[in-house]
Design an enzyme around this catalytic site. Structure first.
Site, short mmCIF file in Angstrom:
data_model
loop_
_atom_site.label_atom_id
_atom_site.label_comp_id
_atom_site.label_asym_id
_atom_site.label_seq_id
_atom_site.Cartn_x
_atom_site.Cartn_y
_atom_site.Cartn_z
N GLU A 47 1.66 -4.62 -6.26
CA GLU A 47 0.32 -4.72 -5.66
C GLU A 47 0.01 -6.10 -5.09
O GLU A 47 -0.91 -6.27 -4.33
CB GLU A 47 -0.79 -4.37 -6.67
CG GLU A 47 -0.67 -3.01 -7.31
CD GLU A 47 -1.77 -2.76 -8.35
OE1 GLU A 47 -2.68 -3.62 -8.48
OE2 GLU A 47 -1.73 -1.72 -9.03
N GLU A 79 1.94 -4.54 -2.07
CA GLU A 79 2.43 -3.24 -1.58
C GLU A 79 1.99 -2.11 -2.50
O GLU A 79 1.63 -2.34 -3.65
CB GLU A 79 3.96 -3.25 -1.46
CG GLU A 79 4.72 -3.93 -2.57
CD GLU A 79 4.58 -3.31 -3.93
OE1 GLU A 79 4.56 -2.06 -4.01
OE2 GLU A 79 4.49 -4.04 -4.93
#
Length: 357
Positions: free
Chosen positions: A319, A176
């Protein structure tokens, strides 16, 4: 759940293949190590067998799906970084320069970046654009999004997994990007687990004590104002969640429906996992917890999910970085089952057996 698509889709999600899991456990019991010596790797190998229905599975095509979106609650000053960093980091992902790209190359995983709700117009040949709206609304002043938008975010994640499965992908990692997204993640955790915001809320990108105190008060205000219904995970997502959290919820559900393992990254991904489990309880059996993030609340969130992380590196990058690192553990579990000798094949006496002359 009002969406007929979601209602029908979650019916595809069933539990693990018990026979395959038991067969894998029996096979591991005959490998040339003392009983239980493989620890979490043994548990992972058995889980992977139950997910795939194969005693000796392998995962050649793996994909990290980074869901990117912005958050209206950033207007309350809950992040140490400005919202402009979200699109800047997206371009960093797409050019291969972020931490997750480096680690994905090591793990031979493909990184896919999805604009599901970034608060700006961005374009790139490699960007998957599935924008639902330009960031969420400020949850400290009202619902983050409509119920329809929340459902759309989940469906977006599901459809992305379906497309990836058609390309041969058989294991997924959740990733994300979205400045401020630890705030809605903490709010989701508080709503779903009845945890106090002061316990669930961490420093995110590095808040000092004063700003952390303010962040906690913003979450308290949002929960009191919106009153999310814990019995309705989509209501929780709509009122205090984020578009990327919804997208990842869909990725998890999609992976489970297609009997693919889904490696859960950090705090934000675990908030999505909490929602996915509430929507489809058996989806939890397809989740692999990658690491214990240094973000406050993550360990408690993993406990609520009954997930045991494989790694503990004090990371809090997000991430999908922890998830990608955990692919090494997945590979190790698979190779142990497929390549290690058994007591019989190696001519070694098993536990309680006499030594062979």
């Amino acid at each position: 759940m009002s969406s007929s698509f979601l209602e029908q889709y979650v019916k595809r999600i069933t539990g693990l293949d018990g026979e395959a899991a038991q067969a894998a456990k029996a096979h591991i019991g005959n490998l040339t190590v003392p009983p239980g010596a493989l620890g979490k790797l043994e548990a992972l190998a058995v889980q992977l067998a139950g997910i795939t229905g194969k005693i000796k599975p392998s995962f050649e095509k793996r994909e990290v799906i980074i869901m990117a979106a912005d958050h209206g609650v950033c207007a309350e000053g809950v992040s140490a970084f400005p919202q402009e960093v979200t699109p800047q980091m997206i371009y960093n992902f797409l050019s291969g320069g972020a931490a997750v790209n480096v680690l994905a190359r090591q793990a031979d995983a493909q990184v896919v970046c999805v604009d599901i709700g970034v608060n700006s117009d961005i374009s790139h040949p490699e960007l998957i654009s599935r924008k639902i709206r330009f960031g969420t609304a400020n949850m400290a002043k009202g619902p983050a999004m409509t119920r329809e938008e929340a459902e759309m975010s989940i469906e977006t994640g599901i459809r992305l997994v379906e497309e990836a499965v058609q390309r041969g992908v058989n294991i997924f990692v959740t990733g994300e990007m979205g400045i401020g997204n630890t705030t809605p993640s903490a709010a989701v955790m508080c709503a779903m687990t009845h945890t106090e915001p002061r316990v669930a809320t961490g420093r995110g990108t590095g808040l000092d004590d004063e700003r952390l105190k303010h962040k906690i008060s913003v979450i308290e205000k949002a929960l009191k104002l919106n009153r999310p219904d814990v019995s309705d995970p989509i209501d929780v997502l709509a009122k205090v969640g984020g578009l990327e959290i919804g997208g990842l919820t869909g990725v998890i559900l999609g992976a489970a429906a297609n009997r693919c393992p889904v490696v859960i990254d950090g705090f934000i991904s675990s908030a999505a996992a909490l929602l996915a489990r509430a929507i489809a309880p058996e989806s939890a059996e397809f989740m692999v917890a990658s690491h214990a993030s240094h973000e406050q609340g993550h360990r408690m969130l993993l406990q609520a999910l009954d997930l045991r992380p494989g790694l503990d590196l004090d990371m809090r990058i997000g991430e999908g970085t922890g998830g990608v690192l955990a692919l090494t553990l997945v590979d190790a579990a698979c190779r142990i089952v497929s390549e290690m000798a058994t007591f019989e094949s190696a001519g070694i006496s098993g536990s309680g057996e006499p030594a062979q002359p």
